[in-house]
Enzyme design. Structure first.
Site, PDB file in Angstrom:
ATOM      1  N   GLU A 179      -8.017   2.867   8.622  1.00 37.99           N
ATOM      2  CA  GLU A 179      -8.640   2.494   7.345  1.00 37.99           C
ATOM      3  C   GLU A 179      -8.522   0.970   7.159  1.00 37.99           C
ATOM      4  OE1 GLU A 179     -10.128   2.059   3.579  1.00 37.99           O
ATOM      5  OE2 GLU A 179      -8.113   1.405   4.037  1.00 37.99           O
ATOM      6  N   LEU A 203       0.854  -1.190   0.000  1.00 36.75           N
ATOM      7  CA  LEU A 203       0.000   0.000   0.000  1.00 36.75           C
ATOM      8  C   LEU A 203       0.890   1.241   0.000  1.00 36.75           C
ATOM      9  CD1 LEU A 203      -2.649  -1.088   2.679  1.00 36.75           C
ATOM     10  CD2 LEU A 203      -2.962  -0.970   0.194  1.00 36.75           C
TER      11      LEU A 203
END
Ligand SMILES: NC(=O)c1ccc[n+]([C@@H]2O[C@H](COP(=O)([O-])OP(=O)(O)OC[C@H]3O[C@@H](n4cnc5c(N)ncnc54)[C@H](OP(=O)(O)O)[C@@H]3O)[C@@H](O)[C@H]2O)c1
Length: 202
Positions: free
Chosen positions: A36, A29
């Site tokens: 999140e 990521l």
């Protein structure tokens, strides 16, 4: 394996994308947003009835990019897609050669009564096939409100078909902020067009 009405399950996508629709960089990521990520885990593991589980469809790269701390991820069925792997990866339950076979698992007798929702969790090609699947009804897409240099992107979301919802259960409304990055949880619902041109939702 048949994809008949009886075996039909809600099929949903969940992703976080930044301003340029980027979702990944160098196999991971591009951002570090623990809350999140917790929203992702909470959402894909949530079931409405005791004894049910959700089935998660992972692309191979996405699967191997998971932190070891994610496992064991309780009460979900993990399906990894790959044409080249020869064995089911550690912690996963099934290895499938294509998307259709992964969805088709819901027609197996021992899976049929267990699975409540199918969650498509990336990456690019897997999301693309999920968006095109007739069972797809919702897309959970976190808007990471910043620019990141990415090498993997979320596929085009047709906003005439997927309509942003103003409120959605279990989804916070307000803008979030972590590590100086603002983001917003969003849910898009697929409109179903039927004959007679009436616009309907399922
Ligand atoms: N921001 C987010 O929400 C989010 C979510 C998910 C992933 N990501 C990021 O996205 C990146 C990974 O995504 P990616 O697109 O590069 O890779 P990926 O989809 O995770 O993996 C690609 C591989 O999965 C297999 N595969 C994919 N679709 C298949 C299909 N329909 N049938 C059979 N096999 C299939 C193939 O493996 P074989 O070559 O072995 O056949 C393919 O090479 C990472 O950076 C990850 O962190 C971000």
């Amino acid at each position: 394996m048949s994809l008949d009405k009886e075996n039909r399950r809600p099929l949903r996508l969940i992703a976080a994308a930044c301003s340029n629709w980027g979702i990944g960089k160098n196999g991971g990521l591009p951002w570090h947003l623990p809350t999140e990520f917790k929203f992702f885990v909470d959402t894909v593991t949530r079931v409405s009835r005791a004894g049910k589980m959700n089935l998660l469809i992972w692309g191979k790269n996405c699967w191997y990019s998971n932190p070891e701390s994610l496992f064991p991820m309780s009460d979900v069925v993990h399906v990894v897609l790959s044409k080249t792997l020869s064995d089911v990866p550690e912690h996963a339950h099934f290895l499938c050669r294509d998307f259709k076979a992964a969805v088709g698992l819901t027609s197996l007798p021992h899976i049929r009564d267990l699975v409540e929702t199918i969650w498509v969790v990336g990456g690019h090609q897997v999301y693309k096939e999920g968006l095109e699947h007739p069972w797809c009804d919702l897309v959970y897409l976190t808007d990471v409100m910043a620019d990141f240099n990415c090498d993997v992107f979320f596929p085009m979301l047709d906003r005439r078909i997927f309509i942003k919802q103003s409120r959605f259960p279990h989804v916070p409304d307000e803008i979030q902020e972590e590590n100086g990055i603002k983001y917003k949880f969003q849910v898009f619902k697929k409109q179903i067009y039927r004959s007679g041109d009436a616009v309907m939702t399922e």
